[in-house]
Design a protein around this motif. Structure first.
Motif, PDB file in Angstrom:
ATOM      1  N   PRO A   1       0.785  -1.245   0.000  1.00  0.00           N
ATOM      2  CA  PRO A   1       0.000   0.000   0.000  1.00  0.00           C
ATOM      3  C   PRO A   1       0.813   1.289   0.000  1.00  0.00           C
ATOM      4  O   PRO A   1       0.294   2.340  -0.356  1.00  0.00           O
ATOM      5  N   TRP A   2       2.109   1.257   0.415  1.00  0.00           N
ATOM      6  CA  TRP A   2       2.821   2.519   0.669  1.00  0.00           C
ATOM      7  C   TRP A   2       3.817   2.913  -0.419  1.00  0.00           C
ATOM      8  O   TRP A   2       4.297   4.043  -0.464  1.00  0.00           O
ATOM      9  N   GLN A   3       4.140   1.992  -1.327  1.00  0.00           N
ATOM     10  CA  GLN A   3       5.253   2.230  -2.249  1.00  0.00           C
ATOM     11  C   GLN A   3       5.019   3.427  -3.183  1.00  0.00           C
ATOM     12  O   GLN A   3       5.934   4.208  -3.438  1.00  0.00           O
ATOM     13  N   LEU A   4       3.796   3.581  -3.679  1.00  0.00           N
ATOM     14  CA  LEU A   4       3.544   4.686  -4.615  1.00  0.00           C
ATOM     15  C   LEU A   4       3.685   6.033  -3.901  1.00  0.00           C
ATOM     16  O   LEU A   4       4.265   6.982  -4.447  1.00  0.00           O
ATOM     17  N   GLY A   5       3.174   6.122  -2.664  1.00  0.00           N
ATOM     18  CA  GLY A   5       3.309   7.363  -1.886  1.00  0.00           C
ATOM     19  C   GLY A   5       4.781   7.710  -1.677  1.00  0.00           C
ATOM     20  O   GLY A   5       5.190   8.865  -1.806  1.00  0.00           O
ATOM     21  N   LYS A   6       5.566   6.702  -1.359  1.00  0.00           N
ATOM     22  CA  LYS A   6       7.022   6.913  -1.164  1.00  0.00           C
ATOM     23  C   LYS A   6       7.666   7.394  -2.466  1.00  0.00           C
ATOM     24  O   LYS A   6       8.536   8.266  -2.471  1.00  0.00           O
ATOM     25  N   ALA A   7       7.252   6.788  -3.587  1.00  0.00           N
ATOM     26  CA  ALA A   7       7.827   7.178  -4.882  1.00  0.00           C
ATOM     27  C   ALA A   7       7.496   8.643  -5.168  1.00  0.00           C
ATOM     28  O   ALA A   7       8.368   9.418  -5.588  1.00  0.00           O
ATOM     29  N   PHE A   8       6.236   9.049  -4.923  1.00  0.00           N
ATOM     30  CA  PHE A   8       5.865  10.460  -5.149  1.00  0.00           C
ATOM     31  C   PHE A   8       6.685  11.386  -4.244  1.00  0.00           C
ATOM     32  O   PHE A   8       7.146  12.440  -4.675  1.00  0.00           O
ATOM     33  N   GLU A   9       6.838  10.972  -2.979  1.00  0.00           N
ATOM     34  CA  GLU A   9       7.633  11.786  -2.032  1.00  0.00           C
ATOM     35  C   GLU A   9       9.039  12.040  -2.586  1.00  0.00           C
ATOM     36  O   GLU A   9       9.522  13.166  -2.601  1.00  0.00           O
ATOM     37  N   LEU A  10       9.657  10.966  -3.068  1.00  0.00           N
ATOM     38  CA  LEU A  10      11.017  11.085  -3.609  1.00  0.00           C
ATOM     39  C   LEU A  10      11.021  11.970  -4.858  1.00  0.00           C
ATOM     40  O   LEU A  10      11.849  12.886  -5.000  1.00  0.00           O
ATOM     41  N   LEU A  11      10.075  11.720  -5.762  1.00  0.00           N
ATOM     42  CA  LEU A  11      10.082  12.455  -7.038  1.00  0.00           C
ATOM     43  C   LEU A  11       9.780  13.941  -6.832  1.00  0.00           C
ATOM     44  O   LEU A  11      10.256  14.784  -7.597  1.00  0.00           O
ATOM     45  N   ARG A  12       9.015  14.267  -5.775  1.00  0.00           N
ATOM     46  CA  ARG A  12       8.732  15.690  -5.490  1.00  0.00           C
ATOM     47  C   ARG A  12       9.991  16.447  -5.109  1.00  0.00           C
ATOM     48  O   ARG A  12      10.047  17.670  -5.248  1.00  0.00           O
ATOM     49  N   THR A  13      11.015  15.720  -4.646  1.00  0.00           N
ATOM     50  CA  THR A  13      12.274  16.408  -4.310  1.00  0.00           C
ATOM     51  C   THR A  13      13.152  16.597  -5.551  1.00  0.00           C
ATOM     52  O   THR A  13      14.163  17.289  -5.494  1.00  0.00           O
ATOM     53  N   LEU A  14      12.787  15.971  -6.672  1.00  0.00           N
ATOM     54  CA  LEU A  14      13.668  15.963  -7.851  1.00  0.00           C
ATOM     55  C   LEU A  14      13.063  16.637  -9.078  1.00  0.00           C
ATOM     56  O   LEU A  14      13.781  17.040  -9.989  1.00  0.00           O
ATOM     57  N   LEU A  15      11.729  16.705  -9.131  1.00  0.00           N
ATOM     58  CA  LEU A  15      11.054  17.199 -10.340  1.00  0.00           C
ATOM     59  C   LEU A  15      10.214  18.430 -10.017  1.00  0.00           C
ATOM     60  O   LEU A  15       9.774  18.597  -8.864  1.00  0.00           O
ATOM     61  N   PRO A  16       9.927  19.274 -11.031  1.00  0.00           N
ATOM     62  CA  PRO A  16       9.081  20.442 -10.769  1.00  0.00           C
ATOM     63  C   PRO A  16       7.703  20.029 -10.236  1.00  0.00           C
ATOM     64  O   PRO A  16       7.171  18.984 -10.637  1.00  0.00           O
ATOM     65  N   ALA A  17       7.157  20.856  -9.342  1.00  0.00           N
ATOM     66  CA  ALA A  17       5.844  20.564  -8.743  1.00  0.00           C
ATOM     67  C   ALA A  17       4.764  20.439  -9.810  1.00  0.00           C
ATOM     68  O   ALA A  17       3.751  19.762  -9.629  1.00  0.00           O
ATOM     69  N   THR A  18       4.978  21.116 -10.959  1.00  0.00           N
ATOM     70  CA  THR A  18       3.951  21.137 -12.014  1.00  0.00           C
ATOM     71  C   THR A  18       4.038  19.927 -12.966  1.00  0.00           C
ATOM     72  O   THR A  18       3.267  19.824 -13.917  1.00  0.00           O
TER      73      THR A  18
END
Ligand SMILES: C[S@@+](CC[C@H](N)C(=O)[O-])C[C@H]1O[C@@H](n2cnc3c(N)ncnc32)[C@H](O)[C@@H]1O
Length: 254
Positions: A172-189
């Motif tokens: 259940p948690w892997q996608l949330g973790k992936a988004f968390e990581l990607l938010r530190t690397l990619l533009p918010a938009t």
């Protein structure tokens, strides 16, 4: 007597997205091995036999199919989408690699199919129009730290990322973790496409920005495509937005 083994993919679910080559293999085969919902997508005759197995029993299924082909049957192993993308073709190759020598003499044909990310991408425009990669978010067959590392490197390299197996009751948690990581690397938009059950009657396509991307839009029938910094959203009056990644990046030759 050695038989034949086809490894096929049904496409994402719309019968029109199953290739004619795959349909011909289905007509020819006598014995079918696969997960029940995938076998149900085939219109089998009464003389064609089905061996239904659970989705997690891939290696056992591969061995059973190879044993049947080794005794002379014409066998079809059935995946959803494309059989070579996170699916049965690799399981068959693993079984051949580790199995008895006679399995190497089987006439093995892997037929390509339409994989989920292509079906999802086509529904919104062309998000895979430039360099992209596909990553399975399942940590059943590989450790989570490798997945995180690949996500990070793919984002840093500017790839559009197609995520398969994004979430399930057991994961259940892997996608949330992936988004968390990607938010530190990619533009918010950055556009994020949740393509659920593409091509099926219960299809749902949702486009959000990375800052607001909500894991609740995904289930185990969803392929999530995360754009690159170049990926754009084009608003259209009275029609859904188009999402695309241009074919060029500044500094190229043209
Ligand atoms: C084990 S993988 C199999 C992939 C399949 N071989 C393919 O090529 O599409 C299962 C994952 O494929 C994706 N998937 C399969 N069918 C889909 C569909 N119709 N729409 C969106 N995603 C799909 C989901 O990410 C799902 O968790």
């Amino acid at each position: 007597m050695t038989g034949k083994l086809f490894v096929i993919g049904t496409g994402p679910g719309n019968p029109e997205q199953m290739t004619p080559q795959t349909r011909a293999a289905v007509r020819e085969a006598t014995d079918f091995y696969g997960y029940g919902p995938y076998l149900d997508r085939l219109d089998l005759r009464s003389d064609q036999r089905k061996q239904v197995s659970d989705n997690r029993e891939e290696l056992d299924r591969a061995s059973a199919a190879l044993r049947a082909a080794a005794t002379g049957a014409t066998v079809c192993v059935v995946s959803g989408g494309d059989p070579g993308v996170f699916a049965m073709a690799a399981a068959i190759c693993e079984a051949v690699d580790d199995g008895p020598d006679e399995w190497r003499t089987i006439d093995l044909t892997v037929l390509p199919g339409i994989t989920a990310m292509l079906a999802v991408a086509a529904r919104v425009g062309a998000p895979l129009g430039h360099d992209f990669c596909a990553i399975s978010l399942s940590d059943n067959l590989k450790p989570w730290n490798i997945i995180e590392n690949r996500l990070e490197l793919a984002a840093r390299a500017g790839f559009v990322i197609a995520l398969y197996n994004p979430i399930s009751k057991a994961r259940p948690w892997q996608l949330g973790k992936a988004f968390e990581l990607l938010r530190t690397l990619l533009p918010a938009t950055t556009p994020v496409i949740f393509g659920r059950a593409a091509g099926r009657h219960d299809e749902k396509i949702t486009v959000q920005r990375l800052a607001d991307a909500n894991v609740a839009n995904a289930d185990m029938a969803t392929c999530v495509i995360i754009g690159s910094p170049e990926t754009k959203i084009v608003a259209r009056d009275g029609r859904p937005d188009l999402v695309y990644t241009p074919r060029f990046i500044a500094g190229g030759k043209n």
